[in-house]
Design a protein around this motif. Sequence first.
Motif, PDB file in Angstrom:
ATOM      1  N   GLY A  54       5.475 -14.740  -8.856  1.00 27.72           N
ATOM      2  CA  GLY A  54       5.267 -16.183  -8.893  1.00 27.72           C
ATOM      3  C   GLY A  54       3.834 -16.522  -9.212  1.00 27.72           C
ATOM      4  O   GLY A  54       3.030 -15.644  -9.532  1.00 27.72           O
ATOM      5  N   LYS A  55       3.523 -17.831  -9.120  1.00 24.35           N
ATOM      6  CA  LYS A  55       2.202 -18.329  -9.482  1.00 24.35           C
ATOM      7  C   LYS A  55       1.465 -18.757  -8.215  1.00 24.35           C
ATOM      8  O   LYS A  55       2.044 -19.385  -7.327  1.00 24.35           O
ATOM      9  CB  LYS A  55       2.342 -19.524 -10.441  1.00 24.35           C
ATOM     10  N   THR A  56       0.186 -18.412  -8.158  1.00 25.39           N
ATOM     11  CA  THR A  56      -0.560 -18.637  -6.912  1.00 25.39           C
ATOM     12  C   THR A  56      -1.520 -19.823  -6.979  1.00 25.39           C
ATOM     13  O   THR A  56      -1.991 -20.213  -8.037  1.00 25.39           O
ATOM     14  CB  THR A  56      -1.353 -17.381  -6.525  1.00 25.39           C
ATOM     15  N   ASN A  57      -1.804 -20.319  -5.795  1.00 28.32           N
ATOM     16  CA  ASN A  57      -2.610 -21.522  -5.613  1.00 28.32           C
ATOM     17  C   ASN A  57      -4.076 -21.292  -6.009  1.00 28.32           C
ATOM     18  O   ASN A  57      -4.581 -20.172  -5.939  1.00 28.32           O
ATOM     19  CB  ASN A  57      -2.537 -21.927  -4.137  1.00 28.32           C
ATOM     20  N   LEU A  58      -4.735 -22.370  -6.393  1.00 25.47           N
ATOM     21  CA  LEU A  58      -6.140 -22.303  -6.807  1.00 25.47           C
ATOM     22  C   LEU A  58      -6.771 -23.679  -6.636  1.00 25.47           C
ATOM     23  O   LEU A  58      -6.075 -24.685  -6.568  1.00 25.47           O
ATOM     24  CB  LEU A  58      -6.247 -21.874  -8.282  1.00 25.47           C
ATOM     25  N   ASP A  59      -8.096 -23.696  -6.591  1.00 21.82           N
ATOM     26  CA  ASP A  59      -8.789 -24.975  -6.674  1.00 21.82           C
ATOM     27  C   ASP A  59      -8.465 -25.591  -8.031  1.00 21.82           C
ATOM     28  O   ASP A  59      -8.326 -24.881  -9.031  1.00 21.82           O
ATOM     29  CB  ASP A  59     -10.297 -24.759  -6.576  1.00 21.82           C
ATOM     30  N   GLU A  60      -8.376 -26.915  -8.063  1.00 22.82           N
ATOM     31  CA  GLU A  60      -7.998 -27.600  -9.294  1.00 22.82           C
ATOM     32  C   GLU A  60      -8.844 -27.116 -10.478  1.00 22.82           C
ATOM     33  O   GLU A  60     -10.074 -27.147 -10.424  1.00 22.82           O
ATOM     34  CB  GLU A  60      -8.164 -29.118  -9.093  1.00 22.82           C
ATOM     35  N   PHE A  61      -8.171 -26.638 -11.518  1.00 16.71           N
ATOM     36  CA  PHE A  61      -8.827 -26.077 -12.703  1.00 16.71           C
ATOM     37  C   PHE A  61      -9.844 -24.986 -12.349  1.00 16.71           C
ATOM     38  O   PHE A  61     -10.832 -24.792 -13.048  1.00 16.71           O
ATOM     39  CB  PHE A  61      -9.478 -27.164 -13.567  1.00 16.71           C
ATOM     40  N   ALA A  62      -9.588 -24.284 -11.255  1.00 14.54           N
ATOM     41  CA  ALA A  62     -10.444 -23.163 -10.813  1.00 14.54           C
ATOM     42  C   ALA A  62     -11.842 -23.613 -10.401  1.00 14.54           C
ATOM     43  O   ALA A  62     -12.789 -22.844 -10.429  1.00 14.54           O
ATOM     44  CB  ALA A  62     -10.522 -22.063 -11.885  1.00 14.54           C
ATOM     45  N   MET A  63     -11.955 -24.902 -10.019  1.00 13.42           N
ATOM     46  CA  MET A  63     -13.254 -25.445  -9.632  1.00 13.42           C
ATOM     47  C   MET A  63     -13.361 -25.511  -8.117  1.00 13.42           C
ATOM     48  O   MET A  63     -12.933 -26.488  -7.489  1.00 13.42           O
ATOM     49  CB  MET A  63     -13.418 -26.858 -10.195  1.00 13.42           C
ATOM     50  N   GLY A  64     -13.938 -24.452  -7.518  1.00 10.79           N
ATOM     51  CA  GLY A  64     -14.116 -24.491  -6.075  1.00 10.79           C
ATOM     52  C   GLY A  64     -14.179 -23.107  -5.476  1.00 10.79           C
ATOM     53  O   GLY A  64     -13.967 -22.100  -6.159  1.00 10.79           O
ATOM     54  N   THR A  65     -14.484 -23.046  -4.187  1.00 11.94           N
ATOM     55  CA  THR A  65     -14.643 -21.763  -3.509  1.00 11.94           C
ATOM     56  C   THR A  65     -13.760 -21.667  -2.274  1.00 11.94           C
ATOM     57  O   THR A  65     -13.935 -20.764  -1.465  1.00 11.94           O
ATOM     58  CB  THR A  65     -16.105 -21.566  -3.057  1.00 11.94           C
ATOM     59  N   THR A  66     -12.828 -22.603  -2.083  1.00 13.98           N
ATOM     60  CA  THR A  66     -12.036 -22.599  -0.848  1.00 13.98           C
ATOM     61  C   THR A  66     -10.539 -22.874  -1.063  1.00 13.98           C
ATOM     62  O   THR A  66      -9.781 -22.765  -0.111  1.00 13.98           O
ATOM     63  CB  THR A  66     -12.556 -23.682   0.124  1.00 13.98           C
ATOM     64  N   THR A  67     -10.119 -23.238  -2.234  1.00 13.01           N
ATOM     65  CA  THR A  67      -8.801 -23.803  -2.586  1.00 13.01           C
ATOM     66  C   THR A  67      -8.549 -25.165  -1.925  1.00 13.01           C
ATOM     67  O   THR A  67      -7.455 -25.712  -2.046  1.00 13.01           O
ATOM     68  CB  THR A  67      -7.585 -22.880  -2.295  1.00 13.01           C
ATOM     69  N   GLU A  68      -9.553 -25.722  -1.247  1.00 13.64           N
ATOM     70  CA  GLU A  68      -9.380 -27.072  -0.696  1.00 13.64           C
ATOM     71  C   GLU A  68      -9.322 -28.117  -1.813  1.00 13.64           C
ATOM     72  O   GLU A  68      -8.872 -29.243  -1.586  1.00 13.64           O
ATOM     73  CB  GLU A  68     -10.524 -27.410   0.268  1.00 13.64           C
ATOM     74  N   ASN A  69      -9.772 -27.737  -3.008  1.00 11.91           N
ATOM     75  CA  ASN A  69      -9.693 -28.664  -4.143  1.00 11.91           C
ATOM     76  C   ASN A  69      -8.350 -28.607  -4.861  1.00 11.91           C
ATOM     77  O   ASN A  69      -8.175 -29.262  -5.881  1.00 11.91           O
ATOM     78  CB  ASN A  69     -10.795 -28.359  -5.172  1.00 11.91           C
ATOM     79  N   SER A  70      -7.410 -27.797  -4.373  1.00 17.24           N
ATOM     80  CA  SER A  70      -6.091 -27.770  -5.000  1.00 17.24           C
ATOM     81  C   SER A  70      -5.367 -29.077  -4.707  1.00 17.24           C
ATOM     82  O   SER A  70      -5.443 -29.603  -3.593  1.00 17.24           O
ATOM     83  CB  SER A  70      -5.264 -26.607  -4.451  1.00 17.24           C
ATOM     84  N   ALA A  71      -4.646 -29.587  -5.717  1.00 25.17           N
ATOM     85  CA  ALA A  71      -3.842 -30.798  -5.493  1.00 25.17           C
ATOM     86  C   ALA A  71      -2.665 -30.503  -4.568  1.00 25.17           C
ATOM     87  O   ALA A  71      -2.003 -31.420  -4.102  1.00 25.17           O
ATOM     88  CB  ALA A  71      -3.342 -31.340  -6.826  1.00 25.17           C
ATOM     89  N   PHE A  72      -2.415 -29.215  -4.306  1.00 27.02           N
ATOM     90  CA  PHE A  72      -1.240 -28.836  -3.523  1.00 27.02           C
ATOM     91  C   PHE A  72      -1.608 -28.230  -2.169  1.00 27.02           C
ATOM     92  O   PHE A  72      -0.870 -27.429  -1.610  1.00 27.02           O
ATOM     93  CB  PHE A  72      -0.369 -27.890  -4.352  1.00 27.02           C
ATOM     94  N   GLY A  73      -2.794 -28.588  -1.668  1.00 23.98           N
ATOM     95  CA  GLY A  73      -3.211 -28.152  -0.332  1.00 23.98           C
ATOM     96  C   GLY A  73      -3.851 -26.769  -0.380  1.00 23.98           C
ATOM     97  O   GLY A  73      -3.620 -25.995  -1.302  1.00 23.98           O
TER      98      GLY A  73
END
Lengths: 114, 481
Positions: free
Chosen positions: B115-134
């Motif tokens: 499957g596909k894994t979570n990331l900061d929006e457009f890979a911009m960030g260091t915590t994945t807190e910037n993901s639109a999906f939590g």
Amino acid sequence: MLTNKEVQHIAQLARIKLTEKEEEKFKNELSSILDYIKKLNELNTEDVKPLYQTTGIINALRPDEHRRDFETDENLNEKLVGQAPHTQNRFVKVKSVLSKSQITNTKSQTNSNG
Amino acid sequence: MAKFQNNKPGGHTIRDVQEGLRKKEFSAEEIFSHYQKKIDKENKKLNAYLSTMDYGLWTMDYGKPLAAVPCAVKDNILIDGTVCTAGSNILKNYVAAYDATAIKKLKSAGVQFLGKTNLDEFAMGTTTENSAFGPSKNPLDTSRISGGSSGGSAAAVAADLAVFALGSDTGGSIRYPAAMCGVVGLKPTYGRVSRHGLIAMASSFDQIGPLTKTVEDAALVLNEICGHDNLDSTTSKNNVPDFTENLSKDIKGLRVGVPKEFFREGLSAEVAEKVRSTISKLENIGCKIKEITLPNFEYALAAYYVLVPSEASANLARFDGVRYGYSSKAETLLDAYLESRSEGFGPEPKRRIMIGTYSLSAGYYDAYYTKAQKARALIKNDFDEAFNPSADGGVDIIVGPTTPTTAFKIGEKSSDPLALYLEDIYTVPVNLAGLPGVSIPCGFGKESGLLVGFQMIGKSFDEETLLRAAYNLEQNLELRT
């Protein structure tokens, strides 16, 4: 510190619409980031050539032949164009770039310029 | 299947899968369904995966190098026919129309995608807190960050919800989450792995690489994904060695550089202590340790946060609500641009697009963009000098911390963008210079009890020496049971 006018100008260039609240928030955040970046002014960069990429590769050319992607995958056109929110047949439909009044203005200008 | 029902400490490696298949202990489908079930059960508490996939029909031949190995893929790398969100609402429903080159290569190596894994929006960030999906949660402590931007990939590997994962690294996005979650994360030399089919953030920085449980697994994956690609003109035609061949050769006499700038303010005591003791271990196994200097290190982050937003602002201009992705219902073309982008992008892409737009705009271009490119040249030159064999004290690899601290709490720093940018301080210089870097877990911090990441940096296109050093060190750390 950036002014509100500057933030509005940047947002307009970047094609992002900001609410008033966002404008205030980004004004503070962008200003503190830009302040941090000003650190670069301490560096003496006289006679330093800017580095745009690290590979050293120049002009990587491919043979002058057309890619056969659309022949090997006959659904590719639909897969690509089909993603667009508005399509007509096999084309992406875009809102008109110039409004009618703009077109009329352009015409009259062209005419008056002879 | 007995082997896969047991929870092997640390999880299964590529070698485990290869051995099990060879001994006919299980089939490709059985391993895959083992992981599918595990994901079903455990993903909810970690939010590592954004979407899951079905078993693919390409493994067939068990003789392929990575036959049947179940892999997770960061959701900014395209897999034909599957949704690819880049962690953004603007691409929530985007379906990839082709395979990224790295994916195509893994398919022909027999890999299966979970499957596909979570990331900061457009890979911009260091915590994945910037993901639109939590945010993704750290499997070591779910109240803490997984790191970013490849946080979903790191969490999936750490929790053994995949044998390995692909990530992408623009300024630390593979190494940083690897350090937070206690796995191995390798950023190859810029130009080693094709970026075709990777959703671009900053094109002169981005690089795809593996997150794995062992250094050997990282070498096995790199073997398959690297090489020149006609569809990415920045890929190198350099020879590609078998990265596993010399892994176990000893590293006696290897010259290891320790930049003194890495141990200044900002580095937490527990990370400094663990990194120092790991450097002693390298010395014990025969490396020659040398203190070196990277005089322009302190300017790396400032240069990075001009150049990456500049490239990102250009790359993200394509998200206009016309071609694909989210589109607002506005009347005019200009309003459609403005509204699609302000409704589709989250705060961090907006921030970076605006910083980039400002740096590239009339009147500021030379003062910001050109100045930062010159700083980039100076920083690359610092590394060239340190590695220069003809200079006195030229080193083979450079080592230090991957991150300033161990994993902090979710929400702890999210209100201050600049504080989060500072997290990248040790990883960013490596991307500015285009060098290969790997993070391996080196032990538990005294205060937090969380794993500390040890970063090793190699010469351009010398992943072979880098991985050999990492492998030798890993064998002497005895973290895995």
